[in-house]
Motif scaffolding. Structure first.
Motif, PDB file in Angstrom:
ATOM      1  N   UNK A 273      43.229 -17.314 -10.348  1.00 57.85           N
ATOM      2  CA  UNK A 273      43.336 -18.016  -9.064  1.00 57.85           C
ATOM      3  C   UNK A 273      42.677 -17.192  -7.953  1.00 57.85           C
ATOM      4  N   UNK A 274      42.848 -15.869  -7.980  1.00 60.99           N
ATOM      5  CA  UNK A 274      42.180 -14.999  -6.990  1.00 60.99           C
ATOM      6  C   UNK A 274      40.664 -15.147  -7.108  1.00 60.99           C
ATOM      7  N   UNK A 275      40.146 -15.208  -8.341  1.00 58.75           N
ATOM      8  CA  UNK A 275      38.700 -15.400  -8.553  1.00 58.75           C
ATOM      9  C   UNK A 275      38.247 -16.721  -7.935  1.00 58.75           C
ATOM     10  N   UNK A 276      39.020 -17.791  -8.155  1.00 57.11           N
ATOM     11  CA  UNK A 276      38.673 -19.102  -7.593  1.00 57.11           C
ATOM     12  C   UNK A 276      38.702 -19.064  -6.065  1.00 57.11           C
TER      13      UNK A 276
ATOM     14  N   UNK B  95      38.372 -24.191  -1.439  1.00 50.72           N
ATOM     15  CA  UNK B  95      39.423 -23.257  -1.010  1.00 50.72           C
ATOM     16  C   UNK B  95      40.779 -23.966  -0.968  1.00 50.72           C
ATOM     17  N   UNK B  96      40.800 -25.218  -0.512  1.00 49.69           N
ATOM     18  CA  UNK B  96      42.053 -25.990  -0.496  1.00 49.69           C
ATOM     19  C   UNK B  96      42.580 -26.200  -1.919  1.00 49.69           C
ATOM     20  N   UNK B  97      41.659 -26.487  -2.860  1.00 53.04           N
ATOM     21  CA  UNK B  97      42.039 -26.645  -4.277  1.00 53.04           C
ATOM     22  C   UNK B  97      42.602 -25.326  -4.810  1.00 53.04           C
ATOM     23  N   UNK B  98      41.926 -24.215  -4.470  1.00 51.06           N
ATOM     24  CA  UNK B  98      42.368 -22.889  -4.925  1.00 51.06           C
ATOM     25  C   UNK B  98      43.739 -22.535  -4.349  1.00 51.06           C
ATOM     26  N   UNK B  99      43.973 -22.899  -3.090  1.00 53.20           N
ATOM     27  CA  UNK B  99      45.267 -22.633  -2.458  1.00 53.20           C
ATOM     28  C   UNK B  99      46.378 -23.452  -3.133  1.00 53.20           C
ATOM     29  N   UNK B 100      46.057 -24.686  -3.507  1.00 53.65           N
ATOM     30  CA  UNK B 100      47.035 -25.519  -4.224  1.00 53.65           C
ATOM     31  C   UNK B 100      47.355 -24.897  -5.583  1.00 53.65           C
ATOM     32  N   UNK B 101      46.312 -24.388  -6.263  1.00 47.23           N
ATOM     33  CA  UNK B 101      46.510 -23.712  -7.551  1.00 47.23           C
ATOM     34  C   UNK B 101      47.373 -22.459  -7.367  1.00 47.23           C
TER      35      UNK B 101
END
Length: 195
Positions: free
Chosen positions: A148-151, A164-170
């Motif tokens: 998730x940090x990589x994303x 970034x919004x998708x990554x924050x949701x993950x």
């Protein structure tokens, strides 16, 4: 103008690495002005790799805190910045994940722009929580937060607000999942002790 491709920057960094171990000081010295994003990407990848994960998880806390504080560039205590690790293992891993990074880059583009200071602080907070969660002494608990940090780092580097919004949701799902696991573990131990 679109930012340079993250996978290409990573490939260039790996190509100029010396033979043998390197330290975080060398990495910092070879990062450009986007050093926070690149550092998060590098440390996120390191968090996933067995044998390097512990020091990488600890190191990840420092740029996360500095981003929350609004600092412009990352720094580390000397005891961490001079800690060496096997770059050959990292090099093999970056080659393996390169197709995945390139696939993300093909669908990613600068969009949903927001104030940089707000984004920096938010990214710092989420990365701090992910690094904290990756440090729990449970088998493979570091892998998902590291991914998730990589994303998050790729979205940050590509200036892609949607990604970034998708990554924050993950990240939220990851943290909720870990929280539930810890709560269930503590409940089971308490129940066992009560008998």
């Amino acid at each position: 103008m679109a930012p340079p491709q993250t996978s290409q920057i990573l490939a260039d960094l790996v190509a100029k690495a010396p033979d043998g171990p390197v330290d975080l000081e060398w990495l910092l010295g070879n990062l450009d002005k986007r050093s926070f994003g690149l550092l998060l990407l590098l440390l996120g990848l390191l968090v996933i790799i067995p044998g390097i994960a512990t020091i990488a998880t600890l190191a990840l806390l420092f740029p996360a805190v500095e981003m929350m504080l609004g600092r412009r560039a990352p720094s580390f205590p000397r005891v961490i910045s001079k800690r060496q690790f096997d770059f050959k293992r990292f090099k093999r891993f970056t080659i393996a994940v390169s197709p995945m990074l390139q696939a993300i880059e093909r669908i990613s583009r600068p969009r949903w722009d927001a104030r940089h200071d707000v984004i920096d602080r938010l990214v710092g907070l989420v990365v701090f929580l992910l690094a904290f969660s990756a440090g729990w002494p449970l088998p493979l608990v570091n892998v998902i937060p590291g991914m998730v940090v990589v994303l998050i780092a790729v979205a940050y580097l590509q200036e892609d607000g949607f990604l970034l919004a998708v990554a924050m949701a993950a990240a939220l799902l990851c943290l909720l999942g870990l929280g539930f696991t810890l709560w269930a573990s503590v409940s089971a131990v308490m129940e066992w002790m009560a008998h």
